[in-house]
Design a protein around this motif. Structure first.
Motif, PDB file in Angstrom:
ATOM      1  N   MET A   1       6.618 -25.231  10.917  1.00 33.51           N
ATOM      2  CA  MET A   1       7.798 -24.396  11.365  1.00 33.51           C
ATOM      3  C   MET A   1       7.434 -23.456  12.635  1.00 33.51           C
ATOM      4  O   MET A   1       8.264 -22.912  13.373  1.00 33.51           O
ATOM      5  N   ASN A   2       6.136 -22.803  12.444  1.00 33.44           N
ATOM      6  CA  ASN A   2       5.606 -21.973  13.482  1.00 33.44           C
ATOM      7  C   ASN A   2       5.032 -22.541  14.677  1.00 33.44           C
ATOM      8  O   ASN A   2       4.860 -21.724  15.602  1.00 33.44           O
ATOM      9  N   GLY A   3       5.049 -23.815  14.780  1.00 34.98           N
ATOM     10  CA  GLY A   3       4.633 -24.593  16.218  1.00 34.98           C
ATOM     11  C   GLY A   3       5.516 -24.032  17.049  1.00 34.98           C
ATOM     12  O   GLY A   3       7.046 -24.063  16.976  1.00 34.98           O
ATOM     13  N   LEU A   4       5.119 -24.417  18.287  1.00 31.03           N
ATOM     14  CA  LEU A   4       6.167 -23.969  19.400  1.00 31.03           C
ATOM     15  C   LEU A   4       6.315 -25.429  20.075  1.00 31.03           C
ATOM     16  O   LEU A   4       5.449 -26.261  20.500  1.00 31.03           O
ATOM     17  N   TYR A   5       7.683 -25.983  19.842  1.00 30.24           N
ATOM     18  CA  TYR A   5       8.197 -27.342  20.244  1.00 30.24           C
ATOM     19  C   TYR A   5       9.520 -27.198  20.613  1.00 30.24           C
ATOM     20  O   TYR A   5      10.200 -26.116  20.162  1.00 30.24           O
ATOM     21  N   ARG A   6      10.089 -28.117  21.196  1.00 32.70           N
ATOM     22  CA  ARG A   6      11.493 -28.266  21.739  1.00 32.70           C
ATOM     23  C   ARG A   6      12.338 -29.145  20.619  1.00 32.70           C
ATOM     24  O   ARG A   6      12.116 -30.179  20.556  1.00 32.70           O
ATOM     25  N   PRO A   7      13.348 -28.258  20.110  1.00 26.55           N
ATOM     26  CA  PRO A   7      14.008 -29.079  18.829  1.00 26.55           C
ATOM     27  C   PRO A   7      14.798 -29.896  19.577  1.00 26.55           C
ATOM     28  O   PRO A   7      15.333 -29.756  20.521  1.00 26.55           O
ATOM     29  N   ARG A   8      15.304 -31.020  18.624  1.00 22.82           N
ATOM     30  CA  ARG A   8      16.207 -31.728  18.907  1.00 22.82           C
ATOM     31  C   ARG A   8      17.519 -31.363  19.183  1.00 22.82           C
ATOM     32  O   ARG A   8      18.558 -31.811  19.929  1.00 22.82           O
ATOM     33  N   ARG A   9      17.970 -30.417  18.301  1.00 25.91           N
ATOM     34  CA  ARG A   9      18.977 -29.651  18.035  1.00 25.91           C
ATOM     35  C   ARG A   9      19.150 -28.240  18.846  1.00 25.91           C
ATOM     36  O   ARG A   9      17.894 -27.868  18.972  1.00 25.91           O
ATOM     37  N   ASP A  10      20.274 -27.698  19.131  1.00 27.15           N
ATOM     38  CA  ASP A  10      20.350 -26.388  19.733  1.00 27.15           C
ATOM     39  C   ASP A  10      19.915 -26.399  21.203  1.00 27.15           C
ATOM     40  O   ASP A  10      19.781 -25.484  21.617  1.00 27.15           O
ATOM     41  N   ARG A  11      19.813 -27.453  21.921  1.00 32.67           N
ATOM     42  CA  ARG A  11      19.465 -27.540  23.033  1.00 32.67           C
ATOM     43  C   ARG A  11      20.784 -27.406  24.004  1.00 32.67           C
ATOM     44  O   ARG A  11      22.014 -27.924  23.787  1.00 32.67           O
ATOM     45  N   VAL A  12      20.503 -26.869  25.198  1.00 38.34           N
ATOM     46  CA  VAL A  12      21.288 -26.754  26.154  1.00 38.34           C
ATOM     47  C   VAL A  12      21.162 -27.613  27.404  1.00 38.34           C
ATOM     48  O   VAL A  12      21.931 -28.163  28.014  1.00 38.34           O
ATOM     49  N   ILE A  13      19.906 -27.170  27.834  1.00 37.75           N
ATOM     50  CA  ILE A  13      19.180 -27.727  29.011  1.00 37.75           C
ATOM     51  C   ILE A  13      18.130 -28.622  28.622  1.00 37.75           C
ATOM     52  O   ILE A  13      18.079 -29.807  28.470  1.00 37.75           O
ATOM     53  N   ALA A  14      17.117 -27.956  28.229  1.00 37.17           N
ATOM     54  CA  ALA A  14      15.855 -28.527  27.809  1.00 37.17           C
ATOM     55  C   ALA A  14      15.324 -28.209  26.445  1.00 37.17           C
ATOM     56  O   ALA A  14      14.426 -29.135  25.839  1.00 37.17           O
ATOM     57  N   GLY A  15      15.838 -27.391  25.749  1.00 39.39           N
ATOM     58  CA  GLY A  15      15.513 -27.061  24.455  1.00 39.39           C
ATOM     59  C   GLY A  15      14.323 -25.723  24.389  1.00 39.39           C
ATOM     60  O   GLY A  15      13.730 -25.499  23.500  1.00 39.39           O
ATOM     61  N   VAL A  16      14.063 -25.387  25.483  1.00 36.65           N
ATOM     62  CA  VAL A  16      12.915 -24.462  25.839  1.00 36.65           C
ATOM     63  C   VAL A  16      13.415 -23.277  25.147  1.00 36.65           C
ATOM     64  O   VAL A  16      12.503 -22.581  24.236  1.00 36.65           O
TER      65      VAL A  16
END
Length: 86
Positions: free
Chosen positions: A20-35
């Motif tokens: 959970m603490n990792g830094l990654y781009r989730p598949r949900r809640d993206r608008v452009i790239a998920g950053v």
């Protein structure tokens, strides 16, 4: 037996917290790239708060868009992150 069950539960919780603490781009809640969504998830904020902070930071001089693009390239996708956590 109870100690063994507690140890397994604790190890499972530590593993969940690590992923959970990792830094990654989730598949949900993206608008452009998920950053922004990935940064929000990492630091315990809402994605819209991070997006608004990013937009406000664009009013200041600096390389905000370059940083966003670098994070887009460098942050793993959620699928790759979860596969590496196993």
């Amino acid at each position: 037996m109870a100690a063994k069950t507690a140890a397994v539960f604790t190890a499972r919780r530590i593993g969940e917290r690590r992923t959970m603490n990792g830094l990654y781009r989730p598949r949900r809640d993206r608008v452009i790239a998920g950053v922004c969504a990935g940064l929000a998830r990492r630091f315990g904020m809402t994605p819209w708060t991070v997006r608004i902070l990013f937009l406000l930071s664009c009013l200041l001089p600096g390389p905000q868009f370059v940083v966003y693009l670098v994070l887009w390239v460098m942050m793993p996708n959620e699928d790759r992150h979860m596969a590496g956590a196993r």
